[in-house]
Design an enzyme around this catalytic site. Structure first.
Site, PDB file in Angstrom:
ATOM      1  N   GLY A  25      20.374  10.277  28.008  1.00 40.22           N
ATOM      2  CA  GLY A  25      19.775  10.998  26.892  1.00 40.22           C
ATOM      3  C   GLY A  25      19.344  12.367  27.338  1.00 40.22           C
ATOM      4  N   GLY A  26      18.518  13.010  26.524  1.00 44.96           N
ATOM      5  CA  GLY A  26      18.063  14.340  26.864  1.00 44.96           C
ATOM      6  C   GLY A  26      17.222  14.384  28.130  1.00 44.96           C
ATOM      7  N   GLY A  28      17.654  12.381  30.867  1.00 44.18           N
ATOM      8  CA  GLY A  28      18.404  12.090  32.072  1.00 44.18           C
ATOM      9  C   GLY A  28      19.230  10.839  31.904  1.00 44.18           C
ATOM     10  CB  VAL A  30      18.446   4.378  31.731  1.00 48.05           C
ATOM     11  CG1 VAL A  30      17.843   3.008  32.059  1.00 48.05           C
ATOM     12  CG2 VAL A  30      17.392   5.268  31.092  1.00 48.05           C
ATOM     13  CG  ASP A 143      11.021   9.626  20.199  1.00 51.13           C
ATOM     14  OD1 ASP A 143      11.416   9.780  19.028  1.00 51.13           O
ATOM     15  OD2 ASP A 143      11.777   9.691  21.184  1.00 51.13           O
TER      16      ASP A 143
END
Length: 439
Positions: A25-26, A28, A30, A143
């Protein structure tokens, strides 16, 4: 800069094996990896190299420590090392418990819709418990959405992803201002947050929870075709996800949850409930279905393990997962009601009128999902179907909608005789729904 946190003992490559990429994602990437000494899998969130990234990661780690509870994702440590294919420079990240069943979002995709009601109600309650704990600790998540609610192997839910979390300056009210900047996903952001002068408050999370509830109950994302400019325009004007389908469903406690959902997304932040209030409502709703949760979990896990888990329900075979059906007239979605894993098998010989009526009552959800020859059955019933009801059946463009009319306008008020006649017509047009396999 070294990553500092309240639990700062690093986890290095020497402790990890079997790395597997999960997603990006934005922030980094996982990964999943097995910790050799601990003997269980962990998730490792690695950050992109950017100014302020290490400090942000440190803050996220500390927020996770502050929010440690059974309904919030647990942090196991920090990572410092050289991950596979990670380049020559050392990377830093957070080591977290691994949630083997993904997220509510991935479950919705796997099921092609919503989970059984008991499980949906447990999701709603677990998220309310986790968010209440966060707010009690003066932490704003900012979020909250389906992909940030993770599921373990037993389908228990935990709030995750604290990349946008902030710490409140006071705990006096539900709308206390938070330090930081506005973040989040636009479909889950409250109308006031689109104002450039907005300062985040706890009511932000409550609004997001309301939209999340809608997503849990409906099994899909809100506003699927809307881009950000349109959402920013329409949400402050009062638009919200449509509720007509779930409002017509007769499920114990559902009305209370829908009422809570609408209060959460109230346009006035001061009118939204606290998460303490939310958890009281969700606890009450869940208590009415708690005995059915183990069966619902088993149903979903069995379905996920089956290679046929996405087969259509109108094949007159064992029900797996019903597809969403789209009306042609107004382009709205007609969602199926959750059903038992299998229709109840009953002998088809020597049934009394009462036996047939009982079958029709007990298998309401399965039959609504599975019967496709609705008009033919209505014709078999003849004068038992009132002309007004027949017109309503013809007006529906899906068999699911037609079957709901049959139950609401004919079977509910017709008594055992009408239900028995419906059973006989069902046996003629859909024999496999009422007969034992091979019987």
């Amino acid at each position: 800069m070294a990553l500092q946190s309240r639990r700062s003992e690093p986890v290095g490559n020497e402790s990890l094996e079997d790395w597997k990429f999960i997603g990006a994602g934005g922030f980094g990437k996982v990964y999943k990896a097995r910790h050799k000494d601990w003997g269980f899998d962990v998730a490792i969130k690695l950050i992109h190299h950017a100014d302020g990234a290490v400090m942000s990661l440190c803050q996220e780690a500390n927020h996770m420590d502050e929010a440690a509870c059974p309904y919030v994702l647990r942090r196991c440590g920090i990572y410092e090392g050289y991950p596979p294919k990670g380049g020559p420079s050392m990377q830093r990240g957070i080591v977290m418990e691994f949630m083997g069943r993904g997220s509510i979002q991935t479950l919705q995709k796997d099921l092609s819709g919503p989970p059984p009601w008991p499980l949906a109600f447990r999701f709603a309650h677990h998220v309310a418990l986790g968010m209440n704990f966060l707010h009690q600790k003066k932490i704003l998540h900012q979020d909250l959405k389906p992909c940030n609610v993770l599921l373990n192997d037993d389908l228990n839910a935990k709030v995750a992803d604290f990349g946008l979390s902030m710490v409140s300056t006071s705990a006096l009210t539900s709308n206390t201002e938070m330090t930081g900047v506005v973040g989040g996903s636009y479909k889950y952001m409250p109308p006031e947050s689109f104002d450039i002068s907005y300062k985040p408050v706890r009511a932000f999370d409550v609004y997001s929870y309301g939209v999340l509830l809608w997503s849990i109950l409906n099994g899909e994302e809100p506003y699927p075709a809307a881009d950000r400019p349109r959402v920013e325009l329409r949400i402050p004007m009062g638009d919200r996800p449509p509720c007509e389908t779930i409002e017509q469903m007769e499920v114990e406690g559902l009305k209370d949850l829908i009422d809570l959902m609408k209060r959460c997304w109230n346009e006035n932040p001061s009118e939204r409930p606290t998460f303490e209030c939310c958890r009281e409502v969700t606890e009450s709703v869940l208590s009415q279905h708690e005995k059915d949760v183990p069966g619902a979990v088993y149903q979903v896990l069995t379905q996920l393990a089956s290679p046929q888990s996405h087969q259509h329900f109108n094949n007159n075979v064992v029900f797996r997962s019903a597809p969403r059906m789209r009306k042609q007239s107004n382009d709205t979605v007609d969602h199926p009601i959750r059903v038992k894993q299998n229709p109840v098998s009953v002998p088809t010989k020597n049934l009394t009128v009462a036996d047939k009526a009982k079958f029709v009552d007990e298998n309401r959800a399965v039959l609504i999902q599975s019967v496709s020859e609705v008009l033919a059955i209505a014709e078999e019933l003849g004068d038992m179907v009132h002309p007004e009801a027949y017109s309503a059946i013809e007006a529906k463009t899906t068999s699911y909608g037609q079957m709901r009319v049959i139950y609401q306008k004919t079977l509910r008020s017709g008594g055992d005789v009408v239900k028995a006649a419906f059973y006989d017509a069902l046996k003629k047009h859909h024999p496999r729904l009422v007969e034992r396999p091979g019987g």
